[in-house]
Design an enzyme around this catalytic site. Structure first.
Site, PDB file in Angstrom:
ATOM      1  N   LEU A  66     -73.881  83.408  29.166  1.00 31.96           N
ATOM      2  CA  LEU A  66     -72.972  84.346  29.221  1.00 31.96           C
ATOM      3  C   LEU A  66     -73.117  85.106  27.908  1.00 31.96           C
ATOM      4  O   LEU A  66     -72.707  84.750  26.866  1.00 31.96           O
ATOM      5  CB  LEU A  66     -71.845  83.877  29.372  1.00 31.96           C
ATOM      6  CG  LEU A  66     -71.146  82.930  30.665  1.00 31.96           C
ATOM      7  CD1 LEU A  66     -70.032  82.579  30.735  1.00 31.96           C
ATOM      8  CD2 LEU A  66     -71.622  83.643  31.909  1.00 31.96           C
ATOM      9  N   PRO A  67     -74.063  86.126  27.988  1.00 28.62           N
ATOM     10  CA  PRO A  67     -74.573  86.789  26.863  1.00 28.62           C
ATOM     11  C   PRO A  67     -73.628  87.638  26.169  1.00 28.62           C
ATOM     12  O   PRO A  67     -73.949  88.969  25.990  1.00 28.62           O
ATOM     13  CB  PRO A  67     -75.782  87.626  27.206  1.00 28.62           C
ATOM     14  CG  PRO A  67     -75.549  87.965  28.788  1.00 28.62           C
ATOM     15  CD  PRO A  67     -74.751  86.760  29.139  1.00 28.62           C
ATOM     16  N   CYS A  68     -72.900  87.052  25.122  1.00 34.19           N
ATOM     17  CA  CYS A  68     -71.749  87.861  24.640  1.00 34.19           C
ATOM     18  C   CYS A  68     -72.367  88.423  23.466  1.00 34.19           C
ATOM     19  O   CYS A  68     -71.857  89.054  22.741  1.00 34.19           O
ATOM     20  CB  CYS A  68     -70.629  86.793  23.990  1.00 34.19           C
ATOM     21  SG  CYS A  68     -71.091  85.437  23.370  1.00 34.19           S
ATOM     22  N   HIS A  69     -73.631  87.785  23.150  1.00 31.66           N
ATOM     23  CA  HIS A  69     -74.349  88.405  21.951  1.00 31.66           C
ATOM     24  C   HIS A  69     -75.070  89.840  22.125  1.00 31.66           C
ATOM     25  O   HIS A  69     -75.325  90.613  21.444  1.00 31.66           O
ATOM     26  CB  HIS A  69     -75.700  87.389  21.661  1.00 31.66           C
ATOM     27  CG  HIS A  69     -76.652  87.345  22.680  1.00 31.66           C
ATOM     28  ND1 HIS A  69     -76.516  86.461  23.684  1.00 31.66           N
ATOM     29  CD2 HIS A  69     -77.755  88.106  22.956  1.00 31.66           C
ATOM     30  CE1 HIS A  69     -77.609  86.433  24.430  1.00 31.66           C
ATOM     31  NE2 HIS A  69     -78.481  87.355  24.119  1.00 31.66           N
ATOM     32  N   ARG A  70     -74.903  90.128  23.451  1.00 26.57           N
ATOM     33  CA  ARG A  70     -75.373  91.621  23.824  1.00 26.57           C
ATOM     34  C   ARG A  70     -74.072  92.591  23.483  1.00 26.57           C
ATOM     35  O   ARG A  70     -74.211  93.647  23.950  1.00 26.57           O
ATOM     36  CB  ARG A  70     -75.841  91.522  25.430  1.00 26.57           C
ATOM     37  CG  ARG A  70     -77.203  90.826  25.377  1.00 26.57           C
ATOM     38  CD  ARG A  70     -77.633  90.802  26.841  1.00 26.57           C
ATOM     39  NE  ARG A  70     -78.703  89.949  26.870  1.00 26.57           N
ATOM     40  CZ  ARG A  70     -78.997  89.419  28.166  1.00 26.57           C
ATOM     41  NH1 ARG A  70     -78.442  89.659  29.466  1.00 26.57           N
ATOM     42  NH2 ARG A  70     -79.949  88.505  28.210  1.00 26.57           N
TER      43      ARG A  70
END
Length: 168
Positions: free
Chosen positions: A133-137
């Site tokens: 769940l790419p919260c880094h984006r």
């Protein structure tokens, strides 16, 4: 409750992969294990870990991400727990394409809550399944690199790995 756990090495440290036997329920960095344990305890109460190599193939899929496979983590089955709002935010993260970023405000608009960017940021900080769940984006206003539960250096590495170009 027994959860399955595996550890894999990556360029940004050891990664902990936790499954409930069917779905991925946590993915975090070994040096942030206390945070992960706190989130899992809040969710499951008492639980124990069983060390398992590559539960449901999740470890191989995460390792493939680090080898540059853009789709290996895209459709992994996840069980996030959390409030309905948190779940909405976390699942919306999956719609951010590889190699791109959006702001917290844009993510809030994406879930039809355009004024809830602070709440979106808080939910993002509690994401139990990093990378998948790419919260880094999600970045700050004016493309500022802000907050990441795994540390800003890891966030920077992940964005560079994905060849993101629209951040400093």
């Amino acid at each position: 409750m027994e959860l399955l756990i595996d550890k894999i090495s990556s360029e940004i440290g050891t990664i902990l992969i936790v499954s409930n036997g069917k779905k991925l329920c946590a993915l975090d960095f070994a040096d942030y294990e206390p945070r992960m344990l706190k989130l899992l305890q809040k969710r499951y109460g008492q639980f124990s870990f069983q060390n398992v190599k590559n539960p449901q193939g999740f470890s191989d899929q995460v390792a493939a991400y680090f080898k540059g496979d853009r789709t290996s983590c895209k459709n992994l089955p996840v069980d996030t727990g959390g409030t309905p709002f948190q779940q909405q935010v976390w699942l919306a993260l999956q719609t951010i394409p590889w190699g791109t970023t959006i702001s917290y405000g844009e993510l809030a608009a994406k879930i039809n809550k355009p004024t809830a960017y602070r709440a979106v940021g808080l939910a993002n900080s509690l994401n139990p399944i990093a990378i998948v769940l790419p919260c880094h984006r999600v970045i700050g206003v004016n493309n500022q690199l802000t907050g990441y539960a795994g540390g800003l250096e890891r966030k920077r590495w992940l964005l560079n790995h994905e060849k993101v170009v629209n951040y400093p």
